[in-house]
Design a protein around this motif. Structure first.
Motif, PDB file in Angstrom:
ATOM      1  N   ASP A  74       0.823  -1.206   0.000  1.00  0.00           N
ATOM      2  CA  ASP A  74       0.000   0.000   0.000  1.00  0.00           C
ATOM      3  C   ASP A  74       0.861   1.263   0.000  1.00  0.00           C
ATOM      4  O   ASP A  74       0.547   2.228  -0.702  1.00  0.00           O
ATOM      5  CB  ASP A  74      -0.914  -0.027   1.226  1.00  0.00           C
ATOM      6  N   ALA A  75       1.946   1.254   0.762  1.00  0.00           N
ATOM      7  CA  ALA A  75       2.818   2.427   0.820  1.00  0.00           C
ATOM      8  C   ALA A  75       3.417   2.733  -0.550  1.00  0.00           C
ATOM      9  O   ALA A  75       3.524   3.903  -0.952  1.00  0.00           O
ATOM     10  CB  ALA A  75       3.925   2.213   1.848  1.00  0.00           C
ATOM     11  N   ALA A  76       3.798   1.691  -1.281  1.00  0.00           N
ATOM     12  CA  ALA A  76       4.372   1.897  -2.616  1.00  0.00           C
ATOM     13  C   ALA A  76       3.317   2.438  -3.582  1.00  0.00           C
ATOM     14  O   ALA A  76       3.615   3.286  -4.432  1.00  0.00           O
ATOM     15  CB  ALA A  76       4.950   0.593  -3.130  1.00  0.00           C
ATOM     16  N   VAL A  77       2.082   1.949  -3.456  1.00  0.00           N
ATOM     17  CA  VAL A  77       1.001   2.478  -4.296  1.00  0.00           C
ATOM     18  C   VAL A  77       0.852   3.979  -4.063  1.00  0.00           C
ATOM     19  O   VAL A  77       0.825   4.777  -5.006  1.00  0.00           O
ATOM     20  CB  VAL A  77      -0.331   1.764  -3.992  1.00  0.00           C
ATOM     21  N   ARG A  78       0.766   4.356  -2.792  1.00  0.00           N
ATOM     22  CA  ARG A  78       0.573   5.775  -2.460  1.00  0.00           C
ATOM     23  C   ARG A  78       1.757   6.621  -2.903  1.00  0.00           C
ATOM     24  O   ARG A  78       1.587   7.766  -3.341  1.00  0.00           O
ATOM     25  CB  ARG A  78       0.330   5.922  -0.959  1.00  0.00           C
ATOM     26  N   GLU A  79       2.944   6.069  -2.782  1.00  0.00           N
ATOM     27  CA  GLU A  79       4.146   6.803  -3.206  1.00  0.00           C
ATOM     28  C   GLU A  79       4.037   7.228  -4.667  1.00  0.00           C
ATOM     29  O   GLU A  79       4.468   8.324  -5.040  1.00  0.00           O
ATOM     30  CB  GLU A  79       5.376   5.915  -3.013  1.00  0.00           C
ATOM     31  N   HIS A  80       3.448   6.367  -5.484  1.00  0.00           N
ATOM     32  CA  HIS A  80       3.368   6.655  -6.910  1.00  0.00           C
ATOM     33  C   HIS A  80       2.148   7.485  -7.284  1.00  0.00           C
ATOM     34  O   HIS A  80       2.253   8.398  -8.102  1.00  0.00           O
ATOM     35  CB  HIS A  80       3.358   5.340  -7.703  1.00  0.00           C
ATOM     36  N   VAL A  81       0.978   7.177  -6.706  1.00  0.00           N
ATOM     37  CA  VAL A  81      -0.239   7.832  -7.198  1.00  0.00           C
ATOM     38  C   VAL A  81      -0.521   9.176  -6.545  1.00  0.00           C
ATOM     39  O   VAL A  81      -1.099  10.061  -7.200  1.00  0.00           O
ATOM     40  CB  VAL A  81      -1.473   6.910  -7.044  1.00  0.00           C
ATOM     41  N   GLU A  82      -0.149   9.345  -5.283  1.00  0.00           N
ATOM     42  CA  GLU A  82      -0.531  10.589  -4.602  1.00  0.00           C
ATOM     43  C   GLU A  82       0.048  11.839  -5.256  1.00  0.00           C
ATOM     44  O   GLU A  82      -0.665  12.841  -5.410  1.00  0.00           O
ATOM     45  CB  GLU A  82      -0.172  10.504  -3.121  1.00  0.00           C
ATOM     46  N   PRO A  83       1.323  11.834  -5.691  1.00  0.00           N
ATOM     47  CA  PRO A  83       1.830  13.048  -6.359  1.00  0.00           C
ATOM     48  C   PRO A  83       1.203  13.289  -7.730  1.00  0.00           C
ATOM     49  O   PRO A  83       1.303  14.388  -8.280  1.00  0.00           O
ATOM     50  CB  PRO A  83       3.339  12.767  -6.497  1.00  0.00           C
ATOM     51  N   ALA A  84       0.566  12.247  -8.287  1.00  0.00           N
ATOM     52  CA  ALA A  84       0.022  12.347  -9.648  1.00  0.00           C
ATOM     53  C   ALA A  84      -1.493  12.468  -9.663  1.00  0.00           C
ATOM     54  O   ALA A  84      -2.132  12.235 -10.693  1.00  0.00           O
ATOM     55  CB  ALA A  84       0.453  11.117 -10.451  1.00  0.00           C
ATOM     56  N   ARG A  85      -2.084  12.881  -8.568  1.00  0.00           N
ATOM     57  CA  ARG A  85      -3.543  12.884  -8.459  1.00  0.00           C
ATOM     58  C   ARG A  85      -4.216  13.687  -9.561  1.00  0.00           C
ATOM     59  O   ARG A  85      -5.174  13.210 -10.192  1.00  0.00           O
ATOM     60  CB  ARG A  85      -3.943  13.427  -7.090  1.00  0.00           C
ATOM     61  N   ARG A  91      -8.863   9.007 -15.447  1.00  0.00           N
ATOM     62  CA  ARG A  91      -8.299   7.720 -15.846  1.00  0.00           C
ATOM     63  C   ARG A  91      -8.851   6.607 -14.954  1.00  0.00           C
ATOM     64  O   ARG A  91      -9.468   6.863 -13.919  1.00  0.00           O
ATOM     65  CB  ARG A  91      -6.768   7.751 -15.761  1.00  0.00           C
ATOM     66  N   VAL A  92      -8.598   5.372 -15.372  1.00  0.00           N
ATOM     67  CA  VAL A  92      -8.983   4.208 -14.588  1.00  0.00           C
ATOM     68  C   VAL A  92      -7.712   3.583 -14.017  1.00  0.00           C
ATOM     69  O   VAL A  92      -6.775   3.284 -14.763  1.00  0.00           O
ATOM     70  CB  VAL A  92      -9.731   3.164 -15.442  1.00  0.00           C
ATOM     71  N   VAL A  93      -7.693   3.412 -12.711  1.00  0.00           N
ATOM     72  CA  VAL A  93      -6.561   2.770 -12.053  1.00  0.00           C
ATOM     73  C   VAL A  93      -7.032   1.440 -11.483  1.00  0.00           C
ATOM     74  O   VAL A  93      -8.003   1.385 -10.719  1.00  0.00           O
ATOM     75  CB  VAL A  93      -5.981   3.649 -10.924  1.00  0.00           C
ATOM     76  N   VAL A  94      -6.348   0.368 -11.863  1.00  0.00           N
ATOM     77  CA  VAL A  94      -6.626  -0.960 -11.331  1.00  0.00           C
ATOM     78  C   VAL A  94      -5.445  -1.356 -10.445  1.00  0.00           C
ATOM     79  O   VAL A  94      -4.333  -1.552 -10.932  1.00  0.00           O
ATOM     80  CB  VAL A  94      -6.825  -1.991 -12.459  1.00  0.00           C
ATOM     81  N   ASN A  95      -5.708  -1.425  -9.162  1.00  0.00           N
ATOM     82  CA  ASN A  95      -4.645  -1.730  -8.215  1.00  0.00           C
ATOM     83  C   ASN A  95      -4.638  -3.227  -7.910  1.00  0.00           C
ATOM     84  O   ASN A  95      -5.487  -3.733  -7.184  1.00  0.00           O
ATOM     85  CB  ASN A  95      -4.829  -0.934  -6.920  1.00  0.00           C
ATOM     86  N   LEU A  96      -3.665  -3.945  -8.460  1.00  0.00           N
ATOM     87  CA  LEU A  96      -3.539  -5.378  -8.234  1.00  0.00           C
ATOM     88  C   LEU A  96      -2.458  -5.691  -7.198  1.00  0.00           C
ATOM     89  O   LEU A  96      -1.995  -6.825  -7.090  1.00  0.00           O
ATOM     90  CB  LEU A  96      -3.252  -6.097  -9.556  1.00  0.00           C
ATOM     91  N   THR A  97      -2.083  -4.664  -6.438  1.00  0.00           N
ATOM     92  CA  THR A  97      -1.174  -4.838  -5.309  1.00  0.00           C
ATOM     93  C   THR A  97      -1.956  -5.436  -4.143  1.00  0.00           C
ATOM     94  O   THR A  97      -3.088  -5.036  -3.882  1.00  0.00           O
ATOM     95  CB  THR A  97      -0.598  -3.471  -4.892  1.00  0.00           C
ATOM     96  N   THR A  98      -1.361  -6.379  -3.435  1.00  0.00           N
ATOM     97  CA  THR A  98      -2.043  -6.980  -2.290  1.00  0.00           C
ATOM     98  C   THR A  98      -2.117  -5.982  -1.142  1.00  0.00           C
ATOM     99  O   THR A  98      -1.093  -5.477  -0.683  1.00  0.00           O
ATOM    100  CB  THR A  98      -1.310  -8.248  -1.829  1.00  0.00           C
ATOM    101  N   THR A  99      -3.338  -5.680  -0.691  1.00  0.00           N
ATOM    102  CA  THR A  99      -3.554  -4.764   0.430  1.00  0.00           C
ATOM    103  C   THR A  99      -4.633  -5.351   1.331  1.00  0.00           C
ATOM    104  O   THR A  99      -5.280  -6.337   0.990  1.00  0.00           O
ATOM    105  CB  THR A  99      -4.021  -3.375  -0.056  1.00  0.00           C
ATOM    106  N   THR A 100      -4.839  -4.719   2.473  1.00  0.00           N
ATOM    107  CA  THR A 100      -5.960  -5.107   3.319  1.00  0.00           C
ATOM    108  C   THR A 100      -7.231  -4.449   2.782  1.00  0.00           C
ATOM    109  O   THR A 100      -7.168  -3.465   2.025  1.00  0.00           O
ATOM    110  CB  THR A 100      -5.755  -4.658   4.775  1.00  0.00           C
TER     111      THR A 100
END
Length: 272
Positions: A74-85, A91-100
């Motif tokens: 989850d931290a890596a996902v946020r690292e990438h997407v938050e600055p690019a909001r 766009r459509v973002v499909v997050n296939l990273t394992t998270t809770t």
């Protein structure tokens, strides 16, 4: 690619074993794929197969309408997407990273506020299965975006939409994996037990696998007892099940391989 499926521009961020398999399946289906990985060398093989390598994560995020994330956590996902909001808006973002499930919901709320169509996913396959008949992927989130892009997502395996709650896919994912690990734990315990009689775990596996496969047919019936307990009549009483588990637990102790596993199963299955 089927004539009914239009080539789509897709970005894949994260090129571990799974991310690479996802990107490769998209390329094989004829889609235009942009890839990015923190270690750039991991993109080289995919570039040789037709992908375009982005120089930065930000470049990859805005190279396509459909963005697929398969990173560490989850931290890596946020690292990438938050600055690019702002750049991800529309766009459509499909997050296939394992998270809770709660992490997935938080990202879903963040995306909704930024007018980003967010879909969370849980991959029910290992990398070598991607694109094959045994693979399926769970999805939840923005239903309209999922339906529109379903033909693209189905190149990975059967696409199962499980609800508009962004955390639903993660919850189904961890629930299925929980069943798998419970089975593995019971097999490991059983293997230790039969070896005390001169038997082998290999023989146990040969006997147990078809039995468990047959027992999975009862899951549909048991689901009635969970979803609508007022309509469910148990085939065996809780008292019978508790006694059976107690016997198994006693056999484990007598074999010199005591475990806490069966006590946990007794409480979960019977409440006794």
């Amino acid at each position: 690619m089927s004539d009914s499926v239009t080539a789509q521009r897709v970005s894949v961020l994260g090129l571990g074993a799974m991310g690479t398999a996802l990107a490769r399946a998209l390329l094989a289906a004829g889609h235009e794929v942009t890839v990015w990985n923190r270690t750039a060398a991991r993109a080289e093989a995919l570039v040789a197969e037709g992908a375009t390598a982005a120089a930065t994560a930000g470049e990859a995020l805005t190279a396509a309408e459909l963005v697929i994330l398969c990173v560490l956590d989850d931290a890596a996902v946020r690292e990438h997407v938050e600055p690019a909001r702002e750049r991800l808006r529309g766009r459509v973002v499909v997050n296939l990273t394992t998270t809770t499930p709660e992490q997935a919901r938080a990202l879903g709320r963040w995306a909704e506020e930024g007018r980003i169509a967010w879909i969370d996913g849980g991959i029910m396959a290992v990398p070598s299965m991607i694109g094959g008949p045994g693979a399926f992927v769970l999805y939840s989130g923005v239903a309209a975006a999922f339906e529109r892009l379903r033909p693209v997502l189905e190149v990975f395996g059967r696409a199962e939409f499980v609800g508009t709650d962004p955390g639903a896919a993660a919850m189904y994912d961890v629930s299925i994996l929980g069943g798998m690990y419970a089975m593995f734990a019971a097999f490991r315990q059983g293997g230790a037990m039969v070896r005390t009689t001169g038997g082998s775990a290999a023989r146990l596996a040969a006997l147990m696998a078809p039995f468990l496969q047959a027992m999975t047919l009862s899951l549909t019936e048991q689901a009635v007892g969970i979803d609508t307990p007022e309509r469910y009549v148990q085939e065996q009483s809780d008292e019978f099940t508790a006694a059976a588990i107690d016997l198994i637990d006693k056999a484990a102790t007598e074999s010199g391989t005591p475990t806490e596993l069966f006590g946990v199963l007794r409480r979960v299955l019977t409440g006794l």
